[in-house]
Design an enzyme around this catalytic site. Structure first.
Site, PDB file in Angstrom:
ATOM      1  N   ILE A 151       0.839  -1.202   0.000  1.00 37.60           N
ATOM      2  CA  ILE A 151       0.000   0.000   0.000  1.00 37.60           C
ATOM      3  C   ILE A 151       0.871   1.248   0.000  1.00 37.60           C
ATOM      4  O   ILE A 151       0.610   2.211  -0.732  1.00 37.60           O
ATOM      5  CB  ILE A 151      -0.963  -0.013   1.196  1.00 37.60           C
ATOM      6  CG1 ILE A 151      -1.905  -1.221   1.104  1.00 37.60           C
ATOM      7  CG2 ILE A 151      -1.772   1.284   1.252  1.00 37.60           C
ATOM      8  CD1 ILE A 151      -2.743  -1.449   2.343  1.00 37.60           C
ATOM      9  N   THR A 246      -5.711   4.435   7.201  1.00 33.44           N
ATOM     10  CA  THR A 246      -6.484   3.390   6.522  1.00 33.44           C
ATOM     11  C   THR A 246      -5.909   2.017   6.856  1.00 33.44           C
ATOM     12  O   THR A 246      -6.163   1.054   6.140  1.00 33.44           O
ATOM     13  CB  THR A 246      -6.454   3.602   4.993  1.00 33.44           C
ATOM     14  OG1 THR A 246      -5.092   3.691   4.558  1.00 33.44           O
ATOM     15  CG2 THR A 246      -7.191   4.868   4.597  1.00 33.44           C
ATOM     16  N   ARG A 248      -5.097   0.170  10.621  1.00 32.31           N
ATOM     17  CA  ARG A 248      -5.880  -0.392  11.712  1.00 32.31           C
ATOM     18  C   ARG A 248      -6.039   0.669  12.785  1.00 32.31           C
ATOM     19  O   ARG A 248      -5.102   1.409  13.084  1.00 32.31           O
ATOM     20  CB  ARG A 248      -5.208  -1.647  12.304  1.00 32.31           C
ATOM     21  CG  ARG A 248      -5.287  -2.891  11.422  1.00 32.31           C
ATOM     22  CD  ARG A 248      -6.715  -3.377  11.285  1.00 32.31           C
ATOM     23  NE  ARG A 248      -6.837  -4.591  10.502  1.00 32.31           N
ATOM     24  CZ  ARG A 248      -7.023  -4.627   9.192  1.00 32.31           C
ATOM     25  NH1 ARG A 248      -7.096  -3.491   8.508  1.00 32.31           N
ATOM     26  NH2 ARG A 248      -7.144  -5.772   8.548  1.00 32.31           N
ATOM     27  N   ASP A 271     -10.463   5.594   7.920  1.00 31.33           N
ATOM     28  CA  ASP A 271     -11.282   4.478   7.441  1.00 31.33           C
ATOM     29  C   ASP A 271     -11.384   3.394   8.497  1.00 31.33           C
ATOM     30  O   ASP A 271     -12.134   2.435   8.333  1.00 31.33           O
ATOM     31  CB  ASP A 271     -10.690   3.903   6.151  1.00 31.33           C
ATOM     32  CG  ASP A 271     -11.536   2.791   5.559  1.00 31.33           C
ATOM     33  OD1 ASP A 271     -12.762   2.988   5.441  1.00 31.33           O
ATOM     34  OD2 ASP A 271     -10.982   1.715   5.228  1.00 31.33           O
ATOM     35  N   GLU A 276     -14.922  -0.847  16.381  1.00 28.90           N
ATOM     36  CA  GLU A 276     -15.818  -0.944  15.232  1.00 28.90           C
ATOM     37  C   GLU A 276     -16.874  -2.007  15.496  1.00 28.90           C
ATOM     38  O   GLU A 276     -16.603  -2.991  16.188  1.00 28.90           O
ATOM     39  CB  GLU A 276     -15.032  -1.318  13.961  1.00 28.90           C
ATOM     40  CG  GLU A 276     -13.992  -0.288  13.548  1.00 28.90           C
ATOM     41  CD  GLU A 276     -13.227  -0.706  12.300  1.00 28.90           C
ATOM     42  OE1 GLU A 276     -13.551  -1.776  11.728  1.00 28.90           O
ATOM     43  OE2 GLU A 276     -12.305   0.024  11.898  1.00 28.90           O
ATOM     44  N   HIS A 298     -14.589   1.496   7.158  1.00 32.48           N
ATOM     45  CA  HIS A 298     -13.607   0.422   6.964  1.00 32.48           C
ATOM     46  C   HIS A 298     -13.855  -0.271   5.622  1.00 32.48           C
ATOM     47  O   HIS A 298     -14.041  -1.485   5.524  1.00 32.48           O
ATOM     48  CB  HIS A 298     -13.656  -0.588   8.110  1.00 32.48           C
ATOM     49  CG  HIS A 298     -12.384  -1.392   8.219  1.00 32.48           C
ATOM     50  ND1 HIS A 298     -11.949  -1.953   9.397  1.00 32.48           N
ATOM     51  CD2 HIS A 298     -11.442  -1.721   7.286  1.00 32.48           C
ATOM     52  CE1 HIS A 298     -10.803  -2.611   9.183  1.00 32.48           C
ATOM     53  NE2 HIS A 298     -10.489  -2.475   7.905  1.00 32.48           N
ATOM     54  N   ILE A 299     -13.782   0.540   4.571  1.00 32.84           N
ATOM     55  CA  ILE A 299     -14.108   0.067   3.219  1.00 32.84           C
ATOM     56  C   ILE A 299     -12.902   0.153   2.293  1.00 32.84           C
ATOM     57  O   ILE A 299     -13.054   0.067   1.075  1.00 32.84           O
ATOM     58  CB  ILE A 299     -15.263   0.888   2.623  1.00 32.84           C
ATOM     59  CG1 ILE A 299     -14.922   2.389   2.635  1.00 32.84           C
ATOM     60  CG2 ILE A 299     -16.560   0.610   3.375  1.00 32.84           C
ATOM     61  CD1 ILE A 299     -15.811   3.243   1.774  1.00 32.84           C
ATOM     62  N   GLY A 300     -11.703   0.310   2.867  1.00 32.29           N
ATOM     63  CA  GLY A 300     -10.525   0.523   2.037  1.00 32.29           C
ATOM     64  C   GLY A 300     -10.350  -0.516   0.947  1.00 32.29           C
ATOM     65  O   GLY A 300      -9.987  -0.191  -0.185  1.00 32.29           O
ATOM     66  N   ALA A 301     -10.612  -1.764   1.279  1.00 27.30           N
ATOM     67  CA  ALA A 301     -10.418  -2.846   0.304  1.00 27.30           C
ATOM     68  C   ALA A 301     -11.672  -3.148  -0.497  1.00 27.30           C
ATOM     69  O   ALA A 301     -11.661  -4.052  -1.340  1.00 27.30           O
ATOM     70  CB  ALA A 301      -9.963  -4.109   1.029  1.00 27.30           C
TER      71      ALA A 301
END
Length: 415
Positions: A151, A246, A248, A271, A276, A298-301
């Protein structure tokens, strides 16, 4: 081979596993006790998860031999418990790198131009061009990166396109203060980027923070990174700097970040959060959001491109395991064992030879840490390399050699 899929998974991945001869059981809403019961009920060999937690009791519930994290981070899996039970844990590193980097840049742009606030006012029927016309712009700024994995590398490629110089820290380059060399850039696939921008290595995370207009975190969560972004590091950011996470949520001390937003006017895009919801939906709150932080779920991927790539990699991992017994991308094999000596046995390739060797090692209370047996062309002879947790005595070696005529030679190598 039975494969239990306990999270949302691409249809192409399910088709690929079925085509590889696996019996696929897809129950994407499984969590907690229900997942434990499903592992017991299905007697699955392989478990595939995304964000679902895999706990120690689940590992005792059935006959799992492999857990595949359909993504990169595996902090939701009890890896230590899996290792104690000889269960492989594998992941899909780098397959979501582009998606996460795109979101990180999206958060930067959104913060700089206050896009979410623009939209909120327009939807509320308000036109406020004067308020929203004030933006710094990203071009010519310095992007600070913590982490130089897949990344981080994608971040550098995009930084070049936006005209952002980069200051970088990673454990790989810890303590070094210098430009990234051409050889290193070539190894990381960043040759084009360093022709457009400067990529400079900083010796510590704090040194990155002190030089950055934007600090973006791309570190895996482990005991070395938990809480790494603390009050001391945040204090080194300049007032009004951007902070993007983005990776953890637990990498950041949230209390310290709240204080830095209040005291230094940091602009924050997240993110990930330390707390959560366990499922795909639920109630949520964060002390950062009322302070103006921008957040995503938490939609990075979570792009179709990334999920297809992850599904393909998951199929490759399980197919390889099914066909060869080997597992790509294993994260819980020992990098170093307690072995102190290697016993090298040259022998005829006959039944019972290795059983004879191992029986004598057992009697001598020497534990085998690792072993491999290499067969020569023609399958008449082979060499076994056996790593042991102690030194076999000369008398033991003599008993092994003299006790079986198919043992041709022995050597002991200190490791």
């Amino acid at each position: 081979m039975k494969v239990l899929i306990a999270d949302a998974f691409e249809k192409s991945g399910i088709a690929g596993l079925t085509g590889a001869g696996c019996e696929v059981i897809s129950e994407p809403e499984l969590k907690g006790d229900a997942l434990e019961a499903a592992i017991r009920r299905t007697a699955a060999d392989v478990l595939v998860v995304r964000s679902t937690k895999v706990t120690e009791p689940m590992l005792d519930a059935g006959r799992l031999s492999l857990i595949v994290r359909a993504g990169a981070g595996y902090n939701t899996i009890d890896v230590a418990a899996a290792s104690q039970r000889g269960i492989y844990v594998s992941n899909c590193p780098g397959k979501n790198a582009i998606a996460v980097a795109e979101l990180a840049f999206g958060l930067m742009l959104a913060l700089d131009r206050r896009i979410a606030d623009n939209v909120a006012d327009l939807r509320a029927g308000k036109w406020n061009k004067k308020e929203f016309s004030r933006a710094q712009g990203l071009y010519g700024s310095t992007l600070g990166l913590l982490g130089a994995g897949s990344i981080g590398q994608e971040m550098i490629r995009r930084a070049a396109g936006f005209g952002l110089n980069v200051v970088l820290w990673s454990r790989r380059f810890d303590g070094q203060e210098r430009p990234l060399t051409e050889a290193e850039a070539r190894e990381l696939g960043l040759e084009a980027a360093i022709r457009q921008i400067e990529v400079f290595l900083a010796p510590t995370p704090g040194d990155v923070a002190s030089r950055a207009d934007v600090l973006s975190v791309h570190l895996a969560l482990d005991e070395g990174t938990r809480g790494l972004v603390d009050a001391t590091l945040l204090e080194r950011l300049r007032p009004g700097a951007m902070f993007i996470n983005t990776s953890r949520g637990e990498v950041v001390d949230e209390t310290a970040l709240v204080a830095a937003v209040r005291d230094k006017g940091l602009r924050v895009g997240l993110d990930v959060f330390a707390q959560e919801p366990s499922g795909a939906s639920g109630e949520f709150s964060s002390p950062l959001l009322p302070l103006g932080a921008y957040g995503t779920h938490h939609i990075g991927a979570s792009t179709a491109q990334a999920q297809e790539a992850i599904a393909d990699e998951t199929v490759r991992i399980i197919s390889t395991y099914k066909g060869t017994g080997r597992v790509p991308n294993v994260v819980n094999l020992a990098t170093r064992t307690p072995a102190t000596h290697m016993l090298v046995v040259r022998h005829r390739d006959r039944p019972g030879v290795l059983a004879h060797v191992f029986d004598h090692l057992r009697q001598a209370r020497l534990n085998v840490q690792e072993t491999e047996n290499i067969v020569f062309e023609g399958a008449e002879a082979a060499v076994a390399r056996v790593n042991l947790d102690g030194e076999p005595s000369a008398a033991l070696c003599s008993r092994i050699k003299d006790g079986n005529t198919d043992v041709l030679d022995l050597q002991v190598v200190r490791l």
